[in-house]
Design an enzyme around this catalytic site. Structure first.
Site, mmCIF file in Angstrom:
data_model
loop_
_atom_site.group_PDB
_atom_site.id
_atom_site.type_symbol
_atom_site.label_atom_id
_atom_site.label_comp_id
_atom_site.label_asym_id
_atom_site.label_seq_id
_atom_site.Cartn_x
_atom_site.Cartn_y
_atom_site.Cartn_z
ATOM 1 N N ASP A 18 0.861 -1.196 0.000
ATOM 2 C CA ASP A 18 0.000 0.000 0.000
ATOM 3 C C ASP A 18 0.896 1.244 0.000
ATOM 4 O O ASP A 18 2.051 1.185 0.420
ATOM 5 C CB ASP A 18 -0.877 0.015 1.255
ATOM 6 C CG ASP A 18 -1.863 -1.145 1.266
ATOM 7 O OD1 ASP A 18 -2.132 -1.704 0.190
ATOM 8 O OD2 ASP A 18 -2.346 -1.485 2.362
HETATM 9 N N1 URA Z 1 -1.129 -5.867 4.025
HETATM 10 C C1 URA Z 1 -1.651 -4.611 3.980
HETATM 11 O O1 URA Z 1 -2.724 -4.355 4.540
HETATM 12 N N2 URA Z 1 -0.958 -3.669 3.309
HETATM 13 C C2 URA Z 1 0.231 -3.883 2.696
HETATM 14 O O2 URA Z 1 0.825 -2.971 2.128
HETATM 15 C C3 URA Z 1 0.757 -5.194 2.762
HETATM 16 C C4 URA Z 1 0.057 -6.167 3.427
#
Ligand code: URA
Length: 230
Positions: A101
Site C-alpha cells: 500500500d
Molecule cells: N497488508 C496490507 O494491509 N498492506 C500492505 O501494504 C501489505 C500487506
C-alpha cells in the site's frame, strides 16, 4: 520459441540458413555449441551465431526499500512510483513482484524476469512475507489465535495459511503471512476492530532488507535462490 525459430527471425535469413548454422556448430548457447533446433530458448539465455551475439539480456533483481507515499506501480499520473526511484537506464523494463500500500514501507522486489516474479507471487508457493505491525489498540490473545489458525476471506474465497505472530509490545508485532491479498494485514486486524497505524515489510522469502538500506535506496542482486520458502 525454440532456438531455430529465434535464429531465423532474429537474423532475418530464414529457417534454412538457421538450420545450416546449427549443423555447422556455429550456434553457441550459454557457452556450449548446440545443434538441436528444437532446444527452447529463454529470455536470459546467451546466444551467439557465427560469432555475432544474438541475445544477451541481463536478468535484473532489485531490492528496494519503499518509503511511505510512493506508489507500488510502474506508472501513475498523480504519484511518484517505485520505478521513479530506480536510477538506471533499464528501470522501465522492471515490474513488481508483489505490491505494498502507498503508506506501507519496506521491501519491494522489482525484476525483469517474469518467471522469477511469478515464483514469488504464485499462491501455491506459499512464500512467507514478514512485516512489522503497529496498531492503535492492544493486540488481544484471541486476535493472535485467529491469525495462527488462519482466516477466511469470502471475497477471495481463501482460508489463509496459519500466520506466525510474535508480539513485540502490547500494540506491535512481527507478523508472517503466506498470501498477498489486497490490504490483507489491515483487513485481518480490522476484523477485531483494530487499526494498523504502521506497516513495514522486512522480508519476502529469503530476501531481507538490511539496516543500512535506507528508505528510497535499492540494491541489485545478481543471482536468485531457488529455495524461496527459506
Ligand atoms: N497488508 C496490507 O494491509 N498492506 C500492505 O501494504 C501489505 C500487506
Amino acid at each position: 520459441m525454440n532456438i531455430l525459430q529465434f535464429i531465423a527471425k532474429r537474423t532475418g535469413l530464414g529457417k534454412r540458413h538457421a538450420k545450416k548454422l546449427l549443423e555447422n556448430g556455429e550456434i553457441i548457447l550459454n557457452g556450449d555449441p548446440v545443434s538441436d533446433g528444437t532446444t527452447p530458448l529463454s529470455k536470459f539465455d546467451y546466444l551467439i551465431a557465427a560469432g555475432d551475439v544474438l541475445q544477451s539480456n541481463t536478468r535484473r533483481i532489485i531490492l528496494l526499500h519503499k518509503p511511505a507515499g510512493i506508489l507500488s506501480a510502474t506508472k501513475d499520473p498523480n504519484y511518484k512510483t517505485v520505478i521513479d526511484l530506480i536510477n538506471e537506464p533499464w528501470a522501465a523494463e522492471l515490474h513488481l513482484a508483489g505490491r505494498l500500500d502507498r503508506a506501507t514501507t519496506g521491501l519491494v522486489i522489482l525484476t525483469n524476469d517474469s518467471s522469477f516474479s511469478e515464483s514469488l507471487t504464485r499462491p501455491g508457493n506459499k512464500v512467507p512475507k514478514t512485516y512489522l505491525v503497529e496498531t492503535d489498540l492492544p493486540i488481544p490473545a484471541e486476535t493472535i489465535a485467529a491469525f495462527r489458525n488462519g482466516m477466511s476471506f469470502a471475497k477471495e474465497k481463501i482460508h489463509t495459511q496459519p500466520a506466525i505472530v510474535i508480539l513485540l509490545s502490547e500494540t506491535s508485532c512481527r507478523l508472517t503471512i503466506y498470501e498477498g491479498k489486497h490490504h490483507q494485514i489491515k483487513r485481518m486486524f480490522l476484523r477485531f476492530g483494530i487499526r494498523v497505524t504502521k506497516l513495514h515489510r522486512e522480508s519476502i522469502g529469503s530476501y531481507h532488507l538490511h539496516h543500512e538500506h535506507a528508505p528510497g535506496e535499492y540494491l541489485e542482486v545478481d543471482s536468485y535462490f531457488s529455495d524461496l520458502s527459506a
